[in-house]
Design an enzyme around this catalytic site. Sequence first.
Site, PDB file in Angstrom:
ATOM      1  N   HIS A   1       0.844  -1.190   0.000  1.00 50.35           N
ATOM      2  CA  HIS A   1       0.000   0.000   0.000  1.00 50.35           C
ATOM      3  C   HIS A   1       0.880   1.241   0.000  1.00 50.35           C
ATOM      4  O   HIS A   1       2.038   1.198   0.454  1.00 50.35           O
ATOM      5  CB  HIS A   1      -0.914   0.013   1.238  1.00 50.35           C
ATOM      6  CG  HIS A   1      -1.820   1.194   1.294  1.00 50.35           C
ATOM      7  ND1 HIS A   1      -1.517   2.328   2.010  1.00 50.35           N
ATOM      8  CD2 HIS A   1      -3.030   1.422   0.715  1.00 50.35           C
ATOM      9  CE1 HIS A   1      -2.499   3.212   1.865  1.00 50.35           C
ATOM     10  NE2 HIS A   1      -3.431   2.678   1.093  1.00 50.35           N
ATOM     11  N   CYS A   2       0.356   2.332  -0.514  1.00 49.02           N
ATOM     12  CA  CYS A   2       1.067   3.610  -0.451  1.00 49.02           C
ATOM     13  C   CYS A   2       0.080   4.704  -0.068  1.00 49.02           C
ATOM     14  O   CYS A   2      -1.103   4.633  -0.407  1.00 49.02           O
ATOM     15  CB  CYS A   2       1.738   3.943  -1.784  1.00 49.02           C
ATOM     16  SG  CYS A   2       0.586   4.150  -3.168  1.00 49.02           S
ATOM     17  N   GLU A   3       0.569   5.695   0.660  1.00 46.95           N
ATOM     18  CA  GLU A   3      -0.263   6.851   0.976  1.00 46.95           C
ATOM     19  C   GLU A   3      -0.487   7.672  -0.290  1.00 46.95           C
ATOM     20  O   GLU A   3       0.111   7.418  -1.338  1.00 46.95           O
ATOM     21  CB  GLU A   3       0.420   7.704   2.057  1.00 46.95           C
ATOM     22  CG  GLU A   3       0.692   6.959   3.360  1.00 46.95           C
ATOM     23  CD  GLU A   3      -0.580   6.515   4.066  1.00 46.95           C
ATOM     24  OE1 GLU A   3      -1.506   7.342   4.197  1.00 46.95           O
ATOM     25  OE2 GLU A   3      -0.663   5.344   4.464  1.00 46.95           O
TER      26      GLU A   3
END
Length: 402
Positions: free
Chosen positions: A125-127
């Site tokens: 996941h990435c912000e």
Amino acid sequence: MALLRKLFYRKPPDGLLEICEKVYVFDDCFTTYTWEEQNYKNYVGGIMTQLREHYPDASILVFNFREGETQSQMANALSEYDMTIMEYPRQYEGCPLLSMEMIHHFLRSSESWLSLGLQNLLLTHCELGGWPILAFMLAALLIYRKQYSGEHKTLDMVYKQAPRELLHLLCPLNPIPSQLRYLQYVSRRNIAAEWPPLDRALTMDCVIIRMIPNFDGGGGCRPIFRLYGQDPFLVSDRTPKVLFSTPKRSRVVRHYKQAECELVKIDINCHIQGDVVLECINLHDDMEREEMMFRVMFNTAFIRSNILMLNRDEIDILWDAKDQFPRDFRAEFLWIFLVLKRKMGFHWRHLLKFKRCLVVWIGWYQKEMSLLKFSSIYLYQMLLLKLFLTPKSLRNISILLC
């Protein structure tokens, strides 16, 4: 085996995209939508519920790429679930890459986790805004595990999982050339005895620009340079910092035109080591406004010669700026290899002093040899052994020091 995999294939839960077997990406990475905290918890909770139904015995490891040091939204949402989350930064000095040390840590951790058990799953996941670094890391993992080959093909395949315009929206400069360079570093793992190799200390002597780009509307530019990276003299501090910046009011800042010259040589003389980001910036006539010309990120451990030559397709430039660079444009970076003493630091003056003393000593030795008449070959050999030199080595050293 492939047929069995097809027969027993299970569609991943809604909200997850499967990159390869047991590796998934949260689909909110492909948007620029900003979630409210409660809505985000509901989004993550729904995915986790489905995931437990699909894989009731699975152990889950989550990698998250975030900005800043505060607790991320993903870590907060996953706090009530029994799973491990590891977080990484989402850029290195403005470039959507990480240091080779962090890349190696991510690849090794992923490989170990996936090989420990058939029930182990990897979620990534990435912000908001972190898709470029996540796409690169996934491509690196596929190459590292030998599931894909070809850096460009692998990176392109991962980027195609999201709308193409997303990369243009998140990155003002095209990061793919530098990302491909680092994927080539990862590919060398399959042929190198030691990977990643130890950091190498260099001095960037100068930058040569062949064929002047057009950034002033009249076929010219006023280039200045900035270098970011680890200070090779501060071993305990690996935080990247500004290593070099051309003073705007310096006499070295000049306006170059295509009609007047085809080659520009700009002295840098900066000590570097490890991961380095170099920016070439065009300074406008008011000597204040700046415009990025190109950016390059590289790692000194993989430099094998004293020059790195890059054409316009191998540098990070603005998406619509390719026509501002002549077709034969080339940027050349010249290095000097250094030897660092960890306790004493690097001392060019010691080498220069040694060179002067050696020249004086060679002159004395040759003078003595011309005056003395040895009747004994034994005494002559003993003198040479004592000095650890031969007449042939003296000639070689004299040539090297000239």
